[in-house]
Motif scaffolding. Structure first.
Motif, PDB file in Angstrom:
ATOM      1  N   TYR A   4      25.758  35.134  56.940  1.00 52.61           N
ATOM      2  CA  TYR A   4      25.845  36.179  55.924  1.00 52.61           C
ATOM      3  C   TYR A   4      27.236  36.154  55.306  1.00 52.61           C
ATOM      4  CZ  TYR A   4      25.920  40.732  53.652  1.00 52.61           C
ATOM      5  OH  TYR A   4      26.042  41.735  52.718  1.00 52.61           O
ATOM      6  N   LEU A   5      27.290  36.219  53.991  1.00 48.27           N
ATOM      7  CA  LEU A   5      28.550  36.118  53.260  1.00 48.27           C
ATOM      8  C   LEU A   5      29.377  37.400  53.400  1.00 48.27           C
ATOM      9  CD1 LEU A   5      30.254  34.388  51.296  1.00 48.27           C
ATOM     10  CD2 LEU A   5      28.992  35.457  49.412  1.00 48.27           C
ATOM     11  N   LEU A   6      30.595  37.259  53.927  1.00 38.63           N
ATOM     12  CA  LEU A   6      31.511  38.391  54.039  1.00 38.63           C
ATOM     13  C   LEU A   6      32.494  38.446  52.868  1.00 38.63           C
ATOM     14  CD1 LEU A   6      32.451  38.262  57.838  1.00 38.63           C
ATOM     15  CD2 LEU A   6      30.811  39.787  56.720  1.00 38.63           C
ATOM     16  N   ALA A   7      32.984  37.280  52.461  1.00 39.19           N
ATOM     17  CA  ALA A   7      33.946  37.227  51.360  1.00 39.19           C
ATOM     18  C   ALA A   7      33.911  35.839  50.736  1.00 39.19           C
ATOM     19  CB  ALA A   7      35.353  37.548  51.857  1.00 39.19           C
ATOM     20  N   ASP A   8      34.197  35.776  49.453  1.00 36.02           N
ATOM     21  CA  ASP A   8      34.265  34.488  48.768  1.00 36.02           C
ATOM     22  C   ASP A   8      35.359  34.544  47.716  1.00 36.02           C
ATOM     23  OD1 ASP A   8      32.996  35.007  45.901  1.00 36.02           O
ATOM     24  OD2 ASP A   8      31.675  35.992  47.347  1.00 36.02           O
ATOM     25  N   LYS A   9      35.852  33.360  47.358  1.00 37.62           N
ATOM     26  CA  LYS A   9      36.902  33.263  46.343  1.00 37.62           C
ATOM     27  C   LYS A   9      36.805  31.915  45.655  1.00 37.62           C
ATOM     28  CE  LYS A   9      41.263  32.625  47.513  1.00 37.62           C
ATOM     29  NZ  LYS A   9      42.655  32.883  47.992  1.00 37.62           N
ATOM     30  N   LYS A  12      45.820  30.319  35.676  1.00 39.87           N
ATOM     31  CA  LYS A  12      45.254  30.379  37.013  1.00 39.87           C
ATOM     32  C   LYS A  12      44.226  31.504  37.052  1.00 39.87           C
ATOM     33  CE  LYS A  12      46.382  30.714  41.926  1.00 39.87           C
ATOM     34  NZ  LYS A  12      47.461  30.854  42.942  1.00 39.87           N
ATOM     35  N   ILE A  13      42.982  31.144  37.358  1.00 35.89           N
ATOM     36  CA  ILE A  13      41.893  32.120  37.392  1.00 35.89           C
ATOM     37  C   ILE A  13      41.373  32.225  38.821  1.00 35.89           C
ATOM     38  CG2 ILE A  13      39.608  32.726  36.515  1.00 35.89           C
ATOM     39  CD1 ILE A  13      40.278  31.021  34.030  1.00 35.89           C
ATOM     40  N   VAL A  14      41.425  33.413  39.370  1.00 35.26           N
ATOM     41  CA  VAL A  14      40.945  33.678  40.732  1.00 35.26           C
ATOM     42  C   VAL A  14      39.838  34.722  40.653  1.00 35.26           C
ATOM     43  CG1 VAL A  14      41.531  34.483  43.046  1.00 35.26           C
ATOM     44  CG2 VAL A  14      43.198  33.144  41.735  1.00 35.26           C
ATOM     45  N   ILE A  15      38.677  34.392  41.189  1.00 34.58           N
ATOM     46  CA  ILE A  15      37.542  35.318  41.198  1.00 34.58           C
ATOM     47  C   ILE A  15      37.121  35.559  42.645  1.00 34.58           C
ATOM     48  CG2 ILE A  15      35.150  35.695  40.497  1.00 34.58           C
ATOM     49  CD1 ILE A  15      35.686  33.906  38.092  1.00 34.58           C
ATOM     50  N   LYS A  16      37.025  36.818  43.005  1.00 34.47           N
ATOM     51  CA  LYS A  16      36.602  37.182  44.360  1.00 34.47           C
ATOM     52  C   LYS A  16      35.266  37.915  44.313  1.00 34.47           C
ATOM     53  CE  LYS A  16      41.337  37.614  46.142  1.00 34.47           C
ATOM     54  NZ  LYS A  16      42.315  38.499  46.826  1.00 34.47           N
ATOM     55  N   ASN A  17      34.473  37.668  45.349  1.00 31.66           N
ATOM     56  CA  ASN A  17      33.192  38.361  45.523  1.00 31.66           C
ATOM     57  C   ASN A  17      32.286  38.225  44.297  1.00 31.66           C
ATOM     58  OD1 ASN A  17      34.084  39.290  48.094  1.00 31.66           O
ATOM     59  ND2 ASN A  17      35.217  40.937  47.082  1.00 31.66           N
ATOM     60  N   SER A  18      32.025  36.997  43.928  1.00 29.57           N
ATOM     61  CA  SER A  18      31.151  36.720  42.787  1.00 29.57           C
ATOM     62  C   SER A  18      29.722  37.167  43.073  1.00 29.57           C
ATOM     63  CB  SER A  18      31.161  35.220  42.483  1.00 29.57           C
ATOM     64  OG  SER A  18      30.156  34.884  41.552  1.00 29.57           O
ATOM     65  N   LYS A  19      29.063  37.685  42.071  1.00 32.37           N
ATOM     66  CA  LYS A  19      27.689  38.155  42.233  1.00 32.37           C
ATOM     67  C   LYS A  19      26.698  36.998  42.347  1.00 32.37           C
ATOM     68  CE  LYS A  19      26.312  38.450  37.360  1.00 32.37           C
ATOM     69  NZ  LYS A  19      25.224  37.445  37.497  1.00 32.37           N
TER      70      LYS A  19
END
Length: 235
Positions: A159-164, A173-180
């Motif tokens: 199960y996904l807890l966190a993503d980046k 620099k583009i950082v995206i967290k918790n993508s849908k």
């Protein structure tokens, strides 16, 4: 005075002789053998991730690595305890370096293939997951043998807890967290084979990382991984 001296000498000689007769040695110790032993209840692994079933324009860059650790409850199912079932829980971290840039926002991510003419510093996505493995085990261990062959196969739900995701071309620099668009649940199968502390493990996740909403030029992105690495089992 002489009688007193002789009496003390005889008493000490008797006491010393009695003590020597009752001296403990390793040969006289009783070693208790645990006939209800359990094996390999903690694990830690390091693996290389190879991306499969990816869009034709996507290529993997550099080395994508991962590691995992957790606990398994060993439950032998035969009298000699060479066969067992082991459910467990753990955590895994994996990153994937490739040429598909993820930009936009977490609620509206945009996917594009980076042209070969564009130089960039970083492009990856990474995931932290809680995983629930169930192993079916064979080993030729005994209550007194701590080095043995093993073949462990199993299934794993995570199960996904966190993503980046990170894209850095040196200017932006583009950082995206918790993508849908990332799937919450991944399902996979794995096999571990080895002897003593060193074991080779192969894991294949069956479904894609991405939901059907993730698309490149209106084409849904399918992407999963084959992981190969070492896993260490600890009592």
């Amino acid at each position: 005075m002489v009688r007193l001296f002789l009496g003390c000498f005889l008493f000490l000689s008797f006491f010393r002789g009695y003590s020597q007769e009752n001296t403990f040695s390793i040969d006289t110790l009783h070693v208790k053998i645990d006939s209800l032993y359990r094996e390999d209840q903690f694990y830690a692994g390091l693996n290389y991730n190879s991306i499969l079933k990816k869009p034709s324009e996507v290529s993997q860059e550099k080395i994508s690595f991962g590691f995992s650790a957790g606990f398994l409850r060993d439950m032998p199912i035969n009298k000699s305890r060479t066969f067992a079932i082991a459910p467990g829980i753990g955590f895994s971290f994996n990153n994937y370096l490739q040429n598909m840039a993820i930009t936009g926002t977490s609620q509206n991510p945009v996917y594009n293939i980076i042209p070969s003419t564009v130089n960039y510093d970083k492009n990856r996505f990474e995931q932290l997951r809680v995983e629930i493995p169930i192993e079916f085990r064979w080993r030729n261990s005994t209550p007194v043998e701590f080095q043995f062959f093993r073949i462990y196969g199993g299934v794993k739900i995570s199960y996904l807890l966190a993503d980046k995701s990170v894209y850095d071309d040196g200017t932006n620099k583009i950082v995206i967290k918790n993508s849908k668009d990332f799937e919450d649940f991944l399902y996979g199968v794995y096999l571990s084979v080895g002897y003593s502390a060193f074991n080779l493990q192969v894991y294949y996740n069956i479904n894609s990382f991405f939901k059907s909403s993730a698309k490149i030029d209106s084409v849904p992105i399918t992407m999963n991984a084959l992981s190969i690495g070492l896993v260490f089992y600890i009592l």
